[in-house]
Design an enzyme around this catalytic site. Structure first.
Site, mmCIF file in Angstrom:
data_model
loop_
_atom_site.group_PDB
_atom_site.id
_atom_site.type_symbol
_atom_site.label_atom_id
_atom_site.label_comp_id
_atom_site.label_asym_id
_atom_site.label_seq_id
_atom_site.Cartn_x
_atom_site.Cartn_y
_atom_site.Cartn_z
ATOM 1 N N CYS A 109 4.529 3.081 -6.170
ATOM 2 C CA CYS A 109 3.452 3.223 -7.161
ATOM 3 C C CYS A 109 3.119 4.675 -7.512
ATOM 4 O O CYS A 109 2.220 4.916 -8.302
ATOM 5 C CB CYS A 109 2.195 2.520 -6.674
ATOM 6 S SG CYS A 109 1.433 3.305 -5.239
ATOM 7 N N CYS A 120 0.637 2.150 2.013
ATOM 8 C CA CYS A 120 0.064 2.784 0.822
ATOM 9 C C CYS A 120 -1.211 2.014 0.491
ATOM 10 O O CYS A 120 -1.202 0.784 0.408
ATOM 11 C CB CYS A 120 1.049 2.723 -0.338
ATOM 12 S SG CYS A 120 0.352 3.316 -1.899
ATOM 13 N N CYS A 132 -0.647 0.072 -3.227
ATOM 14 C CA CYS A 132 0.277 -1.050 -3.458
ATOM 15 C C CYS A 132 0.677 -1.794 -2.189
ATOM 16 O O CYS A 132 1.497 -2.698 -2.249
ATOM 17 C CB CYS A 132 1.516 -0.557 -4.195
ATOM 18 S SG CYS A 132 2.586 0.503 -3.198
ATOM 19 N N CYS A 140 4.538 8.623 11.276
ATOM 20 C CA CYS A 140 6.000 8.552 11.316
ATOM 21 C C CYS A 140 6.433 7.663 10.151
ATOM 22 O O CYS A 140 6.239 6.440 10.185
ATOM 23 C CB CYS A 140 6.429 7.975 12.660
ATOM 24 S SG CYS A 140 8.192 8.055 12.952
#
Length: 181
Positions: free
Chosen positions: A109, A155, A158, A178
């Site tokens: 996104c 995220c 999204c 990570c």
């Protein structure tokens, strides 16, 4: 990765996008190659200009996408990692060892996720950062390995799987985000 006239051109598909920063100005490529799903964008290196967190209103555009729509937008590897919580082999991704200054964006996104100044060498073979940008990365408990609970990072816009966060990073946060690719 090739450099031409101050522009960073990425030649392989990765799960992070990089916004290259150079001083004092940067060329901004306008084209986007869907096959590569990577683009380098310029931005100012000014410390007063910080990436803005993405607004919640934009989230609806991505959370409503079907699995078929994600498969059309992403390469097989990108889909496997971001939508199916897969991972790549350590020490194989383009970004695990790069020192290029910039901002790393979500491949799904384009949300800015991490600044290169927060990247550090964790020795794990995956890109590691000690701090995300604003609230653009969220976390949740990952019990996919029963005997080894972890904290998954996604995220915030999204819900793309990014990797995991651990409490063994450097100061000032002591965190190690990570990132799988």
């Amino acid at each position: 990765m090739a450099t031409r006239a101050g522009v960073i051109q990425f030649s392989t598909a990765n799960l992070l996008r990089s916004s290259a920063i150079s001083s004092p100005s940067v060329l901004i490529p306008r084209s986007f190659n869907k096959k590569l799903a990577i683009r380098a964008m310029g931005s100012s290196a000014s410390s007063s200009q910080r990436p803005e967190p993405v607004q919640d209103a934009e989230k609806a555009n991505f959370t409503s996408l079907s699995e078929e729509e994600w498969k059309k937008r992403l390469t097989d590897q990108q889909y496997y990692v971001t939508r199916q919580k897969g991972t790549e082999r350590a020490f194989t991704g383009e970004y695990w060892n790069t020192k290029t200054p910039g901002i790393y964006h979500c491949i799904c996104c384009d949300t800015p996720l991490f600044e290169s100044k927060t990247k550090f060498d964790s020795g794990t073979g995956w890109p590691s950062y000690y701090q995300p940008i604003g609230n653009n990365v969220k976390s949740k408990l990952d019990m996919s390995i029963i005997f080894m609970p972890r904290t998954e990072v996604l995220c915030a816009v999204c819900d793309a799987h990014l990797g995991h966060v651990f409490d063994d990073g450097p100061p000032p946060t002591e965190k190690r985000y990570c990132i799988n690719r």
